[in-house]
Design an enzyme around this catalytic site. Sequence first.
Site, PDB file in Angstrom:
ATOM      1  N   TYR A 117      -3.574  -1.733  10.117  1.00 11.56           N
ATOM      2  CA  TYR A 117      -3.366  -1.626   8.608  1.00 11.56           C
ATOM      3  C   TYR A 117      -2.209  -1.080   8.121  1.00 11.56           C
ATOM      4  O   TYR A 117      -1.435  -1.890   7.566  1.00 11.56           O
ATOM      5  CB  TYR A 117      -4.713  -0.993   8.077  1.00 11.56           C
ATOM      6  CG  TYR A 117      -4.518  -1.064   6.479  1.00 11.56           C
ATOM      7  CD1 TYR A 117      -5.132  -1.959   5.876  1.00 11.56           C
ATOM      8  CD2 TYR A 117      -4.070  -0.058   5.738  1.00 11.56           C
ATOM      9  CE1 TYR A 117      -5.329  -1.920   4.235  1.00 11.56           C
ATOM     10  CE2 TYR A 117      -3.955   0.018   4.560  1.00 11.56           C
ATOM     11  CZ  TYR A 117      -4.661  -1.109   3.613  1.00 11.56           C
ATOM     12  OH  TYR A 117      -4.530  -1.067   2.481  1.00 11.56           O
TER      13      TYR A 117
ATOM     14  N   SER B  55       0.963  -0.871   0.021  1.00 15.07           N
ATOM     15  CA  SER B  55       0.003  -0.077   0.095  1.00 15.07           C
ATOM     16  C   SER B  55       0.918   1.262  -0.008  1.00 15.07           C
ATOM     17  O   SER B  55       2.101   1.277   0.408  1.00 15.07           O
ATOM     18  CB  SER B  55      -0.922  -0.091   1.123  1.00 15.07           C
ATOM     19  OG  SER B  55      -1.536   1.025   1.355  1.00 15.07           O
TER      20      SER B  55
HETATM   21  C1  GCO Z   1      -8.031   3.536   4.383  1.00 10.84           C
HETATM   22  C2  GCO Z   1      -6.886   3.345   3.921  1.00 10.84           C
HETATM   23  C3  GCO Z   1      -6.644   2.136   2.603  1.00 10.84           C
HETATM   24  C4  GCO Z   1      -6.190   2.831   1.460  1.00 10.84           C
HETATM   25  C5  GCO Z   1      -5.033   2.340   0.996  1.00 10.84           C
HETATM   26  C6  GCO Z   1      -4.150   2.724  -0.231  1.00 10.84           C
HETATM   27  O1  GCO Z   1      -9.202   2.988   3.876  1.00 10.84           O
HETATM   28  O2  GCO Z   1      -8.189   3.906   5.576  1.00 10.84           O
HETATM   29  O3  GCO Z   1      -6.165   4.300   3.678  1.00 10.84           O
HETATM   30  O4  GCO Z   1      -7.978   1.497   2.326  1.00 10.84           O
HETATM   31  O5  GCO Z   1      -6.837   3.183   0.220  1.00 10.84           O
HETATM   32  O6  GCO Z   1      -4.126   2.083   2.096  1.00 10.84           O
HETATM   33  O7  GCO Z   1      -3.427   1.745  -0.550  1.00 10.84           O
END
Ligand code: GCO
Length: 255
Positions: free
Chosen positions: A158, A145
């Site tokens: 995450y 990501s």
């Molecule tokens: C969120 C996150 C992710 C992003 C991702 C980009 O939803 O809070 O930022 O879903 O879209 O990390 O790769």
Amino acid sequence: MTISFSAAGRVALVTGSTRGIGLAMARALAEQGAIAVLHGRNEADAEARAAELRADGLQAVAVGGDLAEPENTRALVPAAIAKAGKVDILINNAGAIHRAELAEHTEADWRHVVEVNLNATFLLCQAAAGDMRPRGWGRIINTASIHSVSSRPTIPAYVSTKHAINGLTKALATELGSTGITVNAIGPGYIDTEFNAALINNESFDAMVKSRTPVGRWGHSDDMAGAAVFLASDAAAYVNGHLLVVDGGMTTALY
Ligand code: GCO
């Protein structure tokens, strides 16, 4: 030398491929000649998508299982081999996210995200590499990501797992490079999938993405497919341990 992006004769297992980025990558690899092994928590959903690909003249089969449960994860590569004979290309795309401020981020939420994003990726890399190794050819592509190199509030599990995916990718790239298996990661920017519905529906977040991304828009699932086809191909034989960020330039732009 003719450069080849073909996936003919290859079997590509793509986790989390009933929709979004995973489905776009699986379809693109099937269009390059691979047998796509679609995966979803629910096998029937994966089979429905596989049937759609087959109706378009592509080769696809389906496997299922929730990767939050390690026994499902351990069963996945054997299931793919039972249906398609082998695994040449593994794309670890399935992912989980929990959005909550630190005080509300429960231990169970933390562990769930770590299990799906990191532990399952490790187990699948291990199992797939074991199958690839005797043939001396393999491609592992992990889904990282922009949050493998940056962060934002409310998603600590995450962000931590996505940084770890970058590390795992490098660790396995160095260990497996001499065996004909390459290990790379794709780092999507903000993509307009269901996964991000909460962000897309947030007016100020939506405006932030559009104004801070040099190409001026959210990414689409199909924007990720070219990177996957490239990294899965013979053309990428010397690309190993790389994080290919596909974010419309967002992480490059500091205004
Ligand atoms: C969120 C996150 C992710 C992003 C991702 C980009 O939803 O809070 O930022 O879903 O879209 O990390 O790769």
